[in-house]
Scaffold this motif. Structure first.
Motif, PDB file in Angstrom:
ATOM      1  N   ALA A 225      48.168   5.486  13.380  1.00  0.00           N
ATOM      2  CA  ALA A 225      48.246   4.565  14.991  1.00  0.00           C
ATOM      3  C   ALA A 225      46.572   4.611  15.117  1.00  0.00           C
ATOM      4  CB  ALA A 225      48.817   5.379  16.164  1.00  0.00           C
ATOM      5  N   GLU A 226      45.927   5.669  14.645  1.00  0.00           N
ATOM      6  CA  GLU A 226      44.349   5.746  14.532  1.00  0.00           C
ATOM      7  C   GLU A 226      44.063   4.212  14.011  1.00  0.00           C
ATOM      8  OE1 GLU A 226      46.404   8.190  13.526  1.00  0.00           O
ATOM      9  OE2 GLU A 226      45.640   9.610  14.952  1.00  0.00           O
TER      10      GLU A 226
ATOM     11  N   VAL B 239      41.345   1.426  15.925  1.00  0.00           N
ATOM     12  CA  VAL B 239      40.724   1.306  15.086  1.00  0.00           C
ATOM     13  C   VAL B 239      39.953  -1.020  14.904  1.00  0.00           C
ATOM     14  CG1 VAL B 239      38.738   0.988  13.542  1.00  0.00           C
ATOM     15  CG2 VAL B 239      39.255   3.213  13.930  1.00  0.00           C
ATOM     16  N   LEU B 240      40.938  -0.843  14.295  1.00  0.00           N
ATOM     17  CA  LEU B 240      41.243  -2.468  14.363  1.00  0.00           C
ATOM     18  C   LEU B 240      41.303  -3.733  15.506  1.00  0.00           C
ATOM     19  CD1 LEU B 240      44.292  -2.576  11.179  1.00  0.00           C
ATOM     20  CD2 LEU B 240      42.239  -3.122  11.031  1.00  0.00           C
ATOM     21  N   ALA B 241      41.957  -2.669  16.221  1.00  0.00           N
ATOM     22  CA  ALA B 241      42.030  -3.395  17.708  1.00  0.00           C
ATOM     23  C   ALA B 241      40.750  -3.263  18.505  1.00  0.00           C
ATOM     24  CB  ALA B 241      42.671  -2.482  18.921  1.00  0.00           C
TER      25      ALA B 241
ATOM     26  N   VAL C  38      42.822  -8.255  30.038  1.00  0.00           N
ATOM     27  CA  VAL C  38      43.542  -7.623  29.802  1.00  0.00           C
ATOM     28  C   VAL C  38      43.597  -6.118  28.325  1.00  0.00           C
ATOM     29  CG1 VAL C  38      45.789  -7.501  29.236  1.00  0.00           C
ATOM     30  CG2 VAL C  38      45.552  -9.403  30.851  1.00  0.00           C
ATOM     31  N   SER C  39      42.917  -7.323  27.519  1.00  0.00           N
ATOM     32  CA  SER C  39      42.884  -6.210  25.879  1.00  0.00           C
ATOM     33  C   SER C  39      41.650  -5.441  26.072  1.00  0.00           C
ATOM     34  CB  SER C  39      42.296  -7.216  25.038  1.00  0.00           C
ATOM     35  OG  SER C  39      43.201  -8.374  24.692  1.00  0.00           O
TER      36      SER C  39
ATOM     37  N   GLY D 208      43.709   3.493  25.603  1.00  0.00           N
ATOM     38  CA  GLY D 208      44.425   3.512  24.707  1.00  0.00           C
ATOM     39  C   GLY D 208      45.625   2.625  23.834  1.00  0.00           C
ATOM     40  N   SER D 209      45.539   2.506  23.958  1.00  0.00           N
ATOM     41  CA  SER D 209      46.919   0.841  22.644  1.00  0.00           C
ATOM     42  C   SER D 209      45.549  -0.290  22.532  1.00  0.00           C
ATOM     43  CB  SER D 209      47.463   0.694  24.691  1.00  0.00           C
ATOM     44  OG  SER D 209      47.932  -0.613  23.848  1.00  0.00           O
TER      45      SER D 209
END
Length: 715
Positions: free
Chosen positions: A110-111, A115-117, A164-165, A172-173
């Motif tokens: 998830a981490e 990071v990719l987000a 929104v992003s 944290g999403s």
């Protein structure tokens, strides 16, 4: 202007003025047409009065630009779009890749997803902050004009996805929507760039009708002075050299002129014009240096007027494209209202803010009329590809809409239904001359002549003579009468009309009356003796009769509209299958355009020269033949790339299939937007699914259009 929404916004703002009865902005040519009210003051619709109104929207208004200025403007726009598209492609690629890894759950941590987000968001910034600027600017301008269009939806969708992003990242999403913003900007930039390049290409039709800005020999104070064409006043005396193009309108001043009128009239044979006869710019002087009196200055000549009329004829939209524009125009404000309603209702019933924003964003993305915008152009592109395989080039893909509805098909004569060059139809020769000697003497009499009939005789003679280079020592050409050639062996040749040979002491047998009254007669004499009479005319193209018969069976009304004399035009019309009432000879370019307006519309006109440019622009669809000149080729929406006119029938059949697909695409895209909007309001749909649905609708439209290339069905 950035897009058609800009044009609609300017129209809406100007139509609110009390002095303006109607306003129309033609986006492709960036031109404004205004009609004032009868009761209003004329000062209210001047450039000085309207320019500030347009300027407050962020646009500038000026006098009609020259073709050169328009080219420069569109080149600048193309570079502007290409730069932004390059940035969107380079950085958007990494945004999409990062988002794809997240959606596909390709990473186990998830981490790393988080990071990719952030990586996805970082690479989207250049696209959002630089590539998307034109959309934001156009959206703001259309909002100020109270005429919101697709740019408003795009802008809200892009910034809604970013906001929104960022909110989700703050919580944290990793489920971000930066890819939604990038996809919207990238896809629409491609469409805008293609549109700009098509408008740039369309300007070449006006280039072909522009006269070169050369110097003109003008008579001043008893001597000839070189002046720029634009500086020559009315009533000035100018000199046009042999073989040169007439730079201005006027009339023959001193001695008779030998002029090629084909560029403006389509006449297959040059004419001898006596003093006082009107001349028009664009024609060619074939005789000695011509002195003429100017009757119209630069910008007011007949060719200039034809060019301006072409501007008006080009300012048209297809029926289906207008329908798509109207649909997209009301869809945008409806989507804004629905998005705001969704936001308020979801907030009132206690939906979390991020879910509320996501649902409102999904409404905006689903409502973007991308499929509506692609419905007609994609079908046109697929139909164009199918037509290209049949040797038919669609320079304006939108012409498929009109081409499919054509009711009347009209043809020019010379160069369209014929090869464009006169040929020897038949001849009569004296019994005292052999075929070999006749060909040799005829070749000698026509050497280095610029007259079309002499050149045709020369080509015919070369086919049957082994010695076509017989030396001559004296050559004299008398415009409108004939040609005298003295050979080095002392023989004297006379080539020309019957009257001219008789005037030079040659006895012509009484039996040599014109055997073909619809053709041109040329006689050859040598040393006082008549040798032969030649009859020249034009032969129809091999496929003309069969193609016209096929068009007649399919229910089209046919017409032959020519600038040539009645005799040749009627004879050719009969040879290829036209009825006498379907032939219209002796028509000027303006008369051709008026006649086309009187035929059952939409009309299709096939031509090949400058004299056909106005008719090609004024017809519903203009078609240029294979050997058409620049003016006809650039002014026509369709161009034939193979000999003959069979491509006309092929184009009509392909157009009917293409229009069916256009209608199917338009109906489907309209149903999609309506149903999708209802669905996204009733149930939560993630923006990603909304984007995928938008892409799916666009893909279905694309696949439906591709059937035109896959299937060769008959209409």
């Amino acid at each position: 202007m950035w897009c058609s929404s800009c044009a609609l916004a300017i129209e809406a703002r100007l139509q609110r003025l009390p002095e303006v009865a109607a306003a129309s902005v033609h986006y492709p040519s960036a031109s404004l047409w205004v009609r004032g009210r009868a009761s209003a003051k004329t000062s209210g619709i001047t450039l000085e009065a309207l320019a500030p109104v347009v300027r407050r929207l962020g646009y500038s208004l000026g006098l009609p630009e020259t073709t050169l200025d328009a080219h420069a403007r569109l080149e600048k726009e193309s570079r502007y779009l290409a730069l932004r598209l390059s940035v969107a492609a380079v950085f958007g690629m990494w945004t999409m890749l990062a988002s794809l890894l997240i959606y596909a759950e390709a990473v186990s941590s998830a981490e790393i997803e988080y990071v990719l987000a952030w990586v996805s968001g970082a690479f989207s910034l250049p696209v959002v902050l630089f590539s998307g600027v034109p959309f934001y600017r156009a959206g703001w301008r259309t909002l100020r004009a109270r005429k919101p269009g697709m740019d408003v939806l795009v802008s809200l969708g892009v910034w809604g996805a970013v906001v929104v992003s960022l909110g989700l990242l703050a919580r944290g999403s990793a489920e971000v929507y930066f890819d939604t913003a990038v996809m919207l900007i990238g896809l629409l930039l491609v469409g805008r760039l293609v549109d700009t390049l098509c408008r740039h290409r369309g300007l070449r039709a006006l280039d072909a009708l522009a006269l070169p800005e050369t110097t003109v020999a003008c008579r001043e104070q008893g001597r000839w002075e070189e002046r720029a064409r634009t500086e020559v006043p009315r009533n000035a005396r100018i000199r046009v050299d042999k073989g040169a193009t007439l730079p201005l309108d006027g009339y023959v001043e001193d001695s008779p002129a030998w002029v090629d009128l084909a560029p403006l009239t389509g006449e297959s044979v040059p004419r001898r014009l006596p003093p006082g006869t009107a001349l028009h710019a664009g024609c060619r002087n074939l005789g000695a240096d011509l002195v003429m009196r100017v009757s119209a200055v630069a910008g007011e000549c007949r060719l200039d007027r034809m060019r301006e009329q072409m501007r008006f004829h080009q300012a048209r939209k297809g029926e289906l494209q207008r329908l798509a524009d109207r649909f997209a125009a009301w869809l945008s404000p409806v989507a804004l209202v629905l998005a705001a309603t969704t936001l308020c209702v979801a907030a009132l019933v206690g939906v979390p803010w991020e879910d509320t924003m996501v649902r409102a964003l999904s409404v905006l993305v689903v409502a973007c009329p991308c499929a509506v915008g692609l419905a007609v152009p994609l079908a046109s592109l697929a139909g164009s590809s199918a037509a290209l395989g049949q040797g038919v080039v669609l320079r304006d893909p939108a012409s498929f809409e009109t081409l499919a509805e054509v009711r009347s098909v009209a043809f020019d004569k010379t160069g369209t239904l014929t090869p464009g060059l006169p040929e020897v139809i038949s001849f009569n020769a004296a019994r005292t001359v052999s075929a070999e000697e006749l060909n040799t003497l005829l070749a000698a009499a026509t050497q280095r002549s610029e007259h079309p009939l002499a050149q045709a005789l020369g080509r015919w003679a070369e086919q049957g003579s082994q010695d076509v280079n017989m030396a001559s020592e004296t050559t004299e050409e008398i415009p409108g009468q004939g040609r005298y050639v003295r050979l080095k062996d002392g023989r004297e040749l006379y080539l020309g009309s019957c009257a001219w040979l008789k005037a030079n002491g040659i006895t012509v047998p009484d039996s040599q009356a014109i055997a073909h009254p619809d053709n041109s007669e040329v006689m050859l004499g040598c040393d006082g003796q008549w040798l032969a009479s030649f009859y020249l005319g034009e032969q129809p193209l091999p496929d003309a009769h069969a193609t016209l018969a096929g068009l007649r069976r399919e229910g089209y009304l046919l017409a032959l509209i020519s600038g040539d004399r009645a005799g040749p035009a009627m004879a050719l019309g009969k040879a290829v299958g036209f009825k006498p009432g379907e032939c219209y000879p002796g028509r000027s370019p303006e008369a051709k355009a008026r006649l086309l307006q009187g035929l059952p519309s939409p009309t299709l006109y096939v031509g090949d020269g400058i004299n056909d440019a106005l008719g090609l622009a004024g017809a519903g669809v203009g078609v240029a033949s294979l050997n058409a000149g620049d003016a006809a080729r650039e002014g026509a929406a369709v161009q034939l790339m193979s000999p003959g006119i069979a491509g006309v029938a092929q184009a009509l059949r392909i157009a009917r299939r293409t229009r069916r697909v256009m209608r199917q695409n338009l109906v489907f895209s309209g149903l999609y937007n309506g149903l999708a909007l209802g669905l996204v309001i009733l149930m939560p749909i993630p923006p990603l699914m909304a984007v995928l649905a938008m892409v799916a609708s666009s893909l279905s439209v694309t696949l439906n259009a591709a059937r035109l290339a896959w299937r060769e069905e008959d209409s």
